[in-house]
Design a protein around this motif. Structure first.
Motif, PDB file in Angstrom:
ATOM      1  N   CYS A  32       2.636   4.152  -3.090  1.00  0.00           N
ATOM      2  CA  CYS A  32       2.190   4.829  -4.319  1.00  0.00           C
ATOM      3  C   CYS A  32       1.001   5.747  -4.041  1.00  0.00           C
ATOM      4  CB  CYS A  32       1.820   3.794  -5.391  1.00  0.00           C
ATOM      5  SG  CYS A  32       3.230   2.916  -6.095  1.00  0.00           S
ATOM      6  N   ARG A  33       0.066   5.296  -3.242  1.00  0.00           N
ATOM      7  CA  ARG A  33      -1.098   6.145  -2.928  1.00  0.00           C
ATOM      8  C   ARG A  33      -0.673   7.376  -2.141  1.00  0.00           C
ATOM      9  NH1 ARG A  33      -3.677   1.130  -1.938  1.00  0.00           N
ATOM     10  NH2 ARG A  33      -3.434   1.390   0.326  1.00  0.00           N
ATOM     11  N   ALA A  34       0.205   7.186  -1.167  1.00  0.00           N
ATOM     12  CA  ALA A  34       0.668   8.328  -0.380  1.00  0.00           C
ATOM     13  C   ALA A  34       1.439   9.310  -1.261  1.00  0.00           C
ATOM     14  CB  ALA A  34       1.547   7.852   0.774  1.00  0.00           C
ATOM     15  N   GLY A  35       2.256   8.793  -2.182  1.00  0.00           N
ATOM     16  CA  GLY A  35       2.994   9.672  -3.085  1.00  0.00           C
ATOM     17  C   GLY A  35       2.074  10.466  -3.989  1.00  0.00           C
ATOM     18  N   ALA A  36       1.023   9.823  -4.499  1.00  0.00           N
ATOM     19  CA  ALA A  36       0.074  10.535  -5.365  1.00  0.00           C
ATOM     20  C   ALA A  36      -0.673  11.619  -4.588  1.00  0.00           C
ATOM     21  CB  ALA A  36      -0.911   9.541  -5.975  1.00  0.00           C
ATOM     22  N   ARG A  37      -1.057  11.324  -3.350  1.00  0.00           N
ATOM     23  CA  ARG A  37      -1.740  12.329  -2.529  1.00  0.00           C
ATOM     24  C   ARG A  37      -0.811  13.484  -2.174  1.00  0.00           C
ATOM     25  NH1 ARG A  37      -4.110   9.587   2.573  1.00  0.00           N
ATOM     26  NH2 ARG A  37      -4.800  11.738   2.938  1.00  0.00           N
ATOM     27  N   ALA A  38       0.449  13.174  -1.879  1.00  0.00           N
ATOM     28  CA  ALA A  38       1.404  14.231  -1.562  1.00  0.00           C
ATOM     29  C   ALA A  38       1.623  15.136  -2.770  1.00  0.00           C
ATOM     30  CB  ALA A  38       2.737  13.630  -1.116  1.00  0.00           C
ATOM     31  N   LEU A  39       1.713  14.552  -3.954  1.00  0.00           N
ATOM     32  CA  LEU A  39       1.887  15.359  -5.162  1.00  0.00           C
ATOM     33  C   LEU A  39       0.686  16.266  -5.393  1.00  0.00           C
ATOM     34  CD1 LEU A  39       3.429  16.098  -7.712  1.00  0.00           C
ATOM     35  CD2 LEU A  39       2.411  14.096  -8.838  1.00  0.00           C
ATOM     36  N   ALA A  40      -0.511  15.721  -5.207  1.00  0.00           N
ATOM     37  CA  ALA A  40      -1.716  16.546  -5.371  1.00  0.00           C
ATOM     38  C   ALA A  40      -1.735  17.690  -4.359  1.00  0.00           C
ATOM     39  CB  ALA A  40      -2.959  15.680  -5.214  1.00  0.00           C
ATOM     40  N   ALA A  41      -1.312  17.414  -3.132  1.00  0.00           N
ATOM     41  CA  ALA A  41      -1.294  18.461  -2.109  1.00  0.00           C
ATOM     42  C   ALA A  41      -0.296  19.558  -2.457  1.00  0.00           C
ATOM     43  CB  ALA A  41      -0.959  17.847  -0.742  1.00  0.00           C
TER      44      ALA A  41
END
Length: 955
Positions: free
Chosen positions: A612-621
């Protein structure tokens, strides 16, 4: 004398069923003696003439037809025009000439004479082109028919303004299906229509059938088959563009000038963006157009004759082809002057998109003097200057290519590179620049434009050889990149085509790119692996990963490659050790692709929180850095991780946003995966109809493109919804082919997740004896996965599966173990499901008092995570266990409110079509008990049959 004069059309009318039905209603009214009128309004080429002919043909044998046209020389239709009919046309006029000097009374009286012979259909094509007096007479006559009249009027016009007040049917462009069917008819004699060429013809025609016919007719068989590049622009649209431009001659000169500037200004804008009103205001002021006129046109949005529309700070042409028609109609000298003026004004606005001079001077063969002049311009100004070029210009093309590497949008880069290709002097360099433009269009989320640009690169089987600097002096030599065109083609197929095709094309592209373009070669292999994963092709995935091992990569990517390969090959411990080392991507910490891979690694490990954290960071990027084409994947990865974490509302919100992004950027494969995610969310939150709708949408898009993962997820979602509704038999039937060994087995990476649902469904449906071996084998496979995953919920689900399969003397302890595991792992939904199954098991063994507590906990857990259908199921079980009336759910308005909880459950099952035996299996009762309760239900409701019960409970 019979005035019926129509000609049969050699082509059927594609995509016009609704319009033809409307015309048939008009003719049916006419045959009953009720006259009426209808205006068919559409820009040129959309088929209004064909519809008039079809109506005249349909009425020919049932009455009289008068057919008139304002432009008989362009029609191959013998007709009796109204001017000839009335005998008032100008001397020497042809039968179809527009009448002049016709009084309304004279026209109406003469038409009544013809109507005396039988129902009369008056067809007037291009009625807007008649003079004002004749139009007024025609409109007066057309308003007259009504009940008892024997005259119907069918008029065609460029728009509805000429006959305001009359019923008007506006023709829309053909939809994609109808246009594609028409294209198949037009290219019937061609040996294989290339898919990329097909897409380009459909895109360029924009649903205009006449334009589509013109474009197709001007291409050679080799061009249609994709063996030779398409020309740019496509020939064949001249007649349609000329028809669109007919209105320009009647406009004032200053209006035509401003329209030309608006059309030219769109050349450097993304497709559909329109023109900047402020730029047009400055351009008009610079050439001396009156300020009052400019304010009225650009600020008030009037004065363009309906051709332009104002929307915020932009101006748009009312019809897609209007801008092209304006440019086509203008003399070349005026077009060039407009582009030069806009280039000058854009250069004065600043140096955004300009290229550093020192960087441009490093380009071999590019004259330094020209470099200093062109690279100081913004990218938009360079595009305008390129539009003003009268022929190939190697230096200007190189300047555009150099400018396209500066910070700017992908859409702007695509436009610049396409112009650079047009100005290129050699076929190899031209093909390379078109391929580069296609890649930028893909990244901008514009697949149709990307395919159109690919069609200019030549055959997809091989790319042109690189240009030789010694033989092409003065050219900014960039490597034409063999493999770039198939790379772009494969990446497009990955998101919008059969993924098996994408896999093969990308593998071939990687081999071509490897010697000279390391980054794209890596991306091609990763794309091929992703395609194989989506297709459920484990061997294909491993093959792509092995090829990736031969291409040097950064340390994190190598850990990812080796870890995923090891997991699929059964070396789980080694694979997990590798994957843990790529959870925190090295190199660029904001690289969206690396973050998405980290999320995948976390899901394979079962570390849902990290996923979930990696997905949120990828979306922000992706939101901050792009590209737009990656947004649907970022939202899909995050939504799926949230589903695994039990955050169903968040998953639904992100998946809905991703679905909109996928549609906007033309990525139906991503849409299929996102529909599957939404179906999974709806299988928890409900209602069942939403789950079914998303599941059907996922299947419809995934099936033709071989998306096995999406099919597996959608099937799992539908089965889970069946369980929530108390239909374990249907759920077991859906899941068994996915999980059991055989040709229809589900996706290798996701079918294991559905094992707990299949075990539950099979046991509740009474299939344990016959499916015992397969069920225990599936649980063993799930146990193998759970022992190696970091997913904290897996051990609890495993214990629940074993409780379902355990003999009676062991099941109690197994359920207690599962609930204890849930306490450690958390997660309301899965814990509530275990409470529900435990309560059902206790109630089945007449331990109703003990059953109430887990059932009550299940109800509260489902309510907490908004699992409405599951909560209703738990409430029913609780009522069946004798829960006091105060704990019952609200039954206001329920026709079964007077029944006992057990009778209500039986009644609902029977109303759905279940037999007594099926109801007994669902509710853990004997068939005799069901029969007894059903007789009492019939008596209480004063009905006599199952049919009446179903009718009573129907929505």
């Amino acid at each position: 004398m019979t005035p019926s004069t129509t000609v049969r059309s050699p082509l059927r009318l594609y995509g016009r069923d609704d319009e033809l039905a409307t015309l048939e209603k008009l003719l049916a009214l006419l045959r009953r003696g009720d006259g009426s009128a209808l205006v068919l309004a559409a820009p040129p080429g959309l088929g209004r003439t064909a519809l008039l002919r079809a109506a005249a043909e349909a009425h020919r044998d049932r009455g009289s037809v008068l057919y008139a046209t304002a432009a008989p020389a362009e029609r191959a239709v013998p007709c009796s025009g109204l001017g000839a009919l009335l005998g008032v046309g100008p001397a020497g006029a042809s039968p179809g000439a527009p009448p002049t000097g016709v009084t309304p009374d004279a026209l109406a009286g003469r038409l009544r004479e013809f109507a005396a012979r039988g129902p009369l259909l008056v067809c007037v094509d291009d009625a807007h082109a008649w003079d004002a007096a004749s139009r007024a007479a025609l409109a007066f006559a057309a308003r007259g028919p009504g009940a008892g009249s024997r005259i119907a009027f069918l008029l065609s016009a460029a728009d509805g303004t000429a006959f305001a007040g009359l019923p008007t049917l506006h023709l829309a462009p053909l939809d994609e299906g109808a246009a594609s069917a028409l294209l198949d008819r037009l290219a019937a004699g061609t040996e294989g229509l290339d898919p990329v060429v097909r897409a380009e013809l459909l895109r360029e025609a924009g649903g205009n059938p006449r334009l589509l016919a013109g474009l197709t007719g001007c291409l050679t068989p080799d061009q249609l088959a994709g063996r030779t590049p398409l020309p740019w622009p496509l020939p064949g649209g001249e007649a349609v563009l000329a028809a669109h431009a007919e209105r320009l001659d009647d406009l004032p000169d200053r209006t035509r000038t401003l329209l030309l500037l608006a059309a030219a200004a769109q050349e450097h804008e993304p497709e559909g963006a329109g023109a900047d009103a402020l730029l047009l205001l400055r351009a008009g002021t610079r050439i001396g157009l009156p300020r009052a006129f400019l304010d009225r046109a650009l600020i008030d949005g009037t004065g363009f004759g309906g051709l332009l529309q104002r929307a915020g700070s932009r101006v748009h042409f009312a019809h897609r082809l209007a801008a092209r028609a304006v440019l086509h109609h203008a003399p070349w000298a005026r077009r060039r002057a407009a582009h030069e003026l806009l280039a000058t004004l854009l250069a004065e606005t600043g140096d955004r998109g300009a290229v550093d001079d020192s960087r441009a001077r490093d380009v071999p063969g590019f004259p330094e003097a020209r470099t200093a002049r062109t690279t100081a311009l913004p990218l938009a100004a360079l595009v305008q200057r390129a539009c003003a070029a009268s022929g190939p210009d190697a230096a200007l093309a190189a300047g555009l290519e150099a400018a396209a590497v500066a910070p700017s949008s992908h859409a702007a880069r695509a436009a610049a590179l396409a112009r650079a290709a047009l100005l290129s002097t050699g076929p190899a360099l031209r093909a390379a620049r078109f391929a580069a433009a296609a890649e930028q269009a893909r990244l901008a989320g514009n697949p149709p434009l990307a395919r159109a640009l690919l069609a200019r690169t030549g055959p997809r089987s091989a790319d042109a050889a690189p240009a030789d600097p010694a033989t092409t002096p003065g050219v900014a030599v960039t490597d034409p990149a063999p493999g770039l065109a198939p790379y772009v083609d494969g990446m497009l197929a990955l998101r919008s085509g059969p993924v098996a095709d994408a896999h093969e094309v990308l593998l071939a592209a990687a081999a071509l790119l490897a010697p000279h373009d390391h980054r794209r070669a890596l991306d091609a292999l990763l794309g091929a692996a992703e395609a194989a994963w989506a297709a459920g092709d484990a061997l294909g995935y491993l093959d792509a990963m092995k090829r990736l091992a031969r291409t040097p990569a950064d340390e994190t990517l190598e850990h990812y490659r080796a870890g995923m390969s090891a997991v699929l090959e059964g070396r789980t411990a080694e694979g997990h050790a590798r994957l843990r080392r790529c959870l925190a991507p090295g190199g660029d910490p904001g690289d969206p692709a690396a973050l998405l891979r980290a999320g995948v690694a976390a899901l394979v490990l079962g570390d849902i929180a990290v996923a979930c954290r990696a997905g949120a960071r990828a979306l922000a990027a992706v939101r901050t850095r792009g590209p737009d084409t990656l947004l649907p994947q970022a939202l899909e990865h995050l939504a799926y991780a949230e589903l695994r974490a039990g955050r169903h509302a968040g998953a639904r919100a992100h998946a809905l946003e991703g679905l909109h992004a996928a549609r906007r950027t033309g990525q139906p494969n991503s849409s299929a995966h996102l529909h599957a995610v939404l179906a999974l969310a709806a299988s928890v939150e409900g209602p069942a109809e939403v789950c079914d709708a998303h599941g059907d949408a996922a299947m419809a898009e995934a099936g033709p493109h071989g998306l096995v993962q999406a099919v597996t997820l959608a099937t799992w979602a539908r089965a889970r919804a069946d369980l929530a509704a108390g239909r374990p038999g249907e759920a077991a039937a859906r899941l068994a082919p996915l999980i059991k060994a055989g040709p229809g087995r589900g996706h290798f990476a996701t079918r294991t997740l559905a094992v707990p649902c299949w075990v539950e469904a099979a046991v509740l449906d009474g299939r344990l004896p016959e499916e015992s071996r397969a069920l225990h084998a599936a649980v063993d496979e799930f146990a193998f996965w759970a022992a190696r995953a970091a997913d904290p919920g897996a051990p609890a689900q495993l214990a629940r599966c074993r409780a379902l399969l355990a003999p009676a003397d062991e099941a109690d302890a197994r359920y207690s173990e599962a609930l204890a595991r849930h306490e450690e792992a958390g997660g309301d939904f899965e814990r509530a499901r275990t409470h529900l199954l435990y309560g059902q098991w206790l109630r089945r063994r007449r331990r109703t008092r003990e059953a109430r507590r887990p059932l009550r906990d299940a109800l509260v857990g489902f309510q907490r995570c908004s699992a409405r259908a599951w909560a209703e199921r738990a409430a029913g079980e609780l009522r069946a266990a004798g829960e006091p009336a105060g704990a019952r759910t609200d039954l206001a308005g329920d026709p079964l409110a007077a029944l006992t909880p057990q009778q209500q459950r039986i009644a609902r099952c029977v109303a759905e079509g279940a037999t007594n035996r099926e109801v007994a299996l669902r509710l853990s009762l004997s068939p005799r008990t069901v029969d007894h309760h059903l007789r009492n239900v019939f008596a209480a409701l004063s009905i006599r049959s199952r049919t009446e019960l179903a009718r009573l409970l129907s929505p």
